[in-house]
Design a protein around this motif. Sequence first.
Motif, PDB file in Angstrom:
ATOM      1  N   MET A 137       0.800  -1.176   0.119  1.00 39.56           N
ATOM      2  CA  MET A 137       0.058  -0.001  -0.062  1.00 39.56           C
ATOM      3  C   MET A 137       1.000   1.329   0.047  1.00 39.56           C
ATOM      4  O   MET A 137       0.635   2.461  -0.802  1.00 39.56           O
ATOM      5  N   VAL A 138       2.092   1.267   0.711  1.00 42.01           N
ATOM      6  CA  VAL A 138       2.894   2.428   0.813  1.00 42.01           C
ATOM      7  C   VAL A 138       3.607   2.573  -0.536  1.00 42.01           C
ATOM      8  O   VAL A 138       3.384   3.824  -0.996  1.00 42.01           O
ATOM      9  N   ILE A 139       3.997   1.356  -1.202  1.00 43.23           N
ATOM     10  CA  ILE A 139       4.438   1.734  -2.565  1.00 43.23           C
ATOM     11  C   ILE A 139       3.402   2.297  -3.628  1.00 43.23           C
ATOM     12  O   ILE A 139       3.780   2.946  -4.320  1.00 43.23           O
ATOM     13  N   GLN A 140       2.155   1.480  -3.543  1.00 45.17           N
ATOM     14  CA  GLN A 140       1.280   1.922  -4.439  1.00 45.17           C
ATOM     15  C   GLN A 140       0.921   3.351  -4.315  1.00 45.17           C
ATOM     16  O   GLN A 140       0.566   4.230  -5.403  1.00 45.17           O
ATOM     17  N   GLN A 141       0.763   3.919  -3.153  1.00 50.00           N
ATOM     18  CA  GLN A 141       0.350   5.267  -2.981  1.00 50.00           C
ATOM     19  C   GLN A 141       1.402   6.256  -3.027  1.00 50.00           C
ATOM     20  O   GLN A 141       1.443   7.470  -2.726  1.00 50.00           O
ATOM     21  N   LYS A 142       2.857   5.487  -3.314  1.00 53.28           N
ATOM     22  CA  LYS A 142       3.825   6.548  -3.439  1.00 53.28           C
ATOM     23  C   LYS A 142       4.192   7.255  -2.178  1.00 53.28           C
ATOM     24  O   LYS A 142       4.437   8.480  -2.190  1.00 53.28           O
ATOM     25  N   LEU A 143       4.097   6.788  -1.001  1.00 56.85           N
ATOM     26  CA  LEU A 143       4.099   7.531   0.460  1.00 56.85           C
ATOM     27  C   LEU A 143       5.680   7.494   0.641  1.00 56.85           C
ATOM     28  O   LEU A 143       6.289   6.431   0.235  1.00 56.85           O
ATOM     29  N   ASN A 144       6.183   8.456   1.304  1.00 62.75           N
ATOM     30  CA  ASN A 144       7.497   8.551   1.786  1.00 62.75           C
ATOM     31  C   ASN A 144       7.574   8.122   3.360  1.00 62.75           C
ATOM     32  O   ASN A 144       8.434   8.397   3.874  1.00 62.75           O
ATOM     33  N   HIS A 145       6.581   7.524   3.685  1.00 68.11           N
ATOM     34  CA  HIS A 145       6.459   7.076   5.114  1.00 68.11           C
ATOM     35  C   HIS A 145       5.663   5.868   5.210  1.00 68.11           C
ATOM     36  O   HIS A 145       4.818   5.852   4.359  1.00 68.11           O
ATOM     37  N   GLY A 146       5.597   5.315   6.282  1.00 63.97           N
ATOM     38  CA  GLY A 146       4.316   4.225   6.717  1.00 63.97           C
ATOM     39  C   GLY A 146       3.194   4.851   6.894  1.00 63.97           C
ATOM     40  O   GLY A 146       2.817   6.138   6.610  1.00 63.97           O
ATOM     41  N   GLY A 147       2.441   4.239   7.636  1.00 68.91           N
ATOM     42  CA  GLY A 147       1.164   4.780   8.151  1.00 68.91           C
ATOM     43  C   GLY A 147       0.988   4.680   9.782  1.00 68.91           C
ATOM     44  O   GLY A 147       1.764   4.006  10.174  1.00 68.91           O
ATOM     45  N   PRO A 148       0.056   5.118  10.045  1.00 68.59           N
ATOM     46  CA  PRO A 148      -0.313   4.804  11.365  1.00 68.59           C
ATOM     47  C   PRO A 148      -0.649   3.643  11.969  1.00 68.59           C
ATOM     48  O   PRO A 148      -1.337   2.834  11.154  1.00 68.59           O
ATOM     49  N   ARG A 149      -0.469   3.152  12.992  1.00 70.46           N
ATOM     50  CA  ARG A 149      -0.832   1.907  13.844  1.00 70.46           C
ATOM     51  C   ARG A 149      -2.001   2.342  14.532  1.00 70.46           C
ATOM     52  O   ARG A 149      -1.702   3.009  15.585  1.00 70.46           O
ATOM     53  N   ASP A 150      -3.295   1.801  14.090  1.00 73.79           N
ATOM     54  CA  ASP A 150      -4.253   2.322  14.705  1.00 73.79           C
ATOM     55  C   ASP A 150      -5.160   1.015  15.480  1.00 73.79           C
ATOM     56  O   ASP A 150      -4.924   0.009  14.985  1.00 73.79           O
ATOM     57  N   VAL A 151      -6.032   1.647  16.523  1.00 74.52           N
ATOM     58  CA  VAL A 151      -6.563   0.410  17.271  1.00 74.52           C
ATOM     59  C   VAL A 151      -7.983   0.476  16.779  1.00 74.52           C
ATOM     60  O   VAL A 151      -8.573   1.644  16.861  1.00 74.52           O
ATOM     61  N   PHE A 152      -8.828  -0.587  16.580  1.00 71.85           N
ATOM     62  CA  PHE A 152     -10.085  -0.727  15.930  1.00 71.85           C
ATOM     63  C   PHE A 152     -10.940  -1.477  16.987  1.00 71.85           C
ATOM     64  O   PHE A 152     -10.360  -2.510  17.432  1.00 71.85           O
ATOM     65  N   VAL A 153     -12.134  -1.147  17.241  1.00 70.88           N
ATOM     66  CA  VAL A 153     -13.298  -2.085  17.651  1.00 70.88           C
ATOM     67  C   VAL A 153     -14.301  -2.465  16.752  1.00 70.88           C
ATOM     68  O   VAL A 153     -14.746  -1.422  16.218  1.00 70.88           O
ATOM     69  N   ARG A 154     -14.676  -3.511  16.378  1.00 69.61           N
ATOM     70  CA  ARG A 154     -15.537  -3.982  15.561  1.00 69.61           C
ATOM     71  C   ARG A 154     -16.905  -4.646  16.240  1.00 69.61           C
ATOM     72  O   ARG A 154     -16.292  -5.647  16.924  1.00 69.61           O
TER      73      ARG A 154
END
Length: 177
Positions: free
Chosen positions: A122-139
């Motif tokens: 996903m980082v490569i496809q979106q050409k980001l120069n950083h990773g993304g946040p680690r988020d906590v989810f509740v489903r």
Amino acid sequence: GVTFDWMEFQRDGQPFPAPNPNLRPAQQLALQATDGSGSPRVLVDQDLRPPNGAWRPDGKVIAFIADSDWRDEIKYESPDLYTVTTDGTLTRVTNDGYVYSDLSYSPDGQFLTYARTFGTDMVIQQKLNHGGPRDVFVRPVAGGTPINLTANWDLEPGATQWSPDSRYLYFSADVGG
């Protein structure tokens, strides 16, 4: 005179020729009586390697994380959420390129919690120069939209732990990267 690719040496540091971990067999998820009687009942027999699982407190569903593309050397890891009932009904809950981890049910069985971060693809496809946040989810287990508990939070959440009454979710945080 040997031509080689970096991927052969990146896997596990073993000398050339390195074994190919993608040739390992898939794993099954099976139920076995606690007293060992009877034969195991296979719940999941697909080309997956579910490394972990979380039982829903009512004992009727197991949630697990597995990467369906684990054999593809070109793709980076992107494990998704799955559930399987004790009668063998398998459901793929996510398929979106994110990387999932830290899976657990609330003690009352009403919620499934997990961590989600950007996958390398996903980082490569979106050409980001950083990773993304680690988020906590509740489903909500009964259905509905997952809730991102850390959407507006600057820190990196650690492993989660439910309070015994299912009212609170605890986790530590990393500061500074």
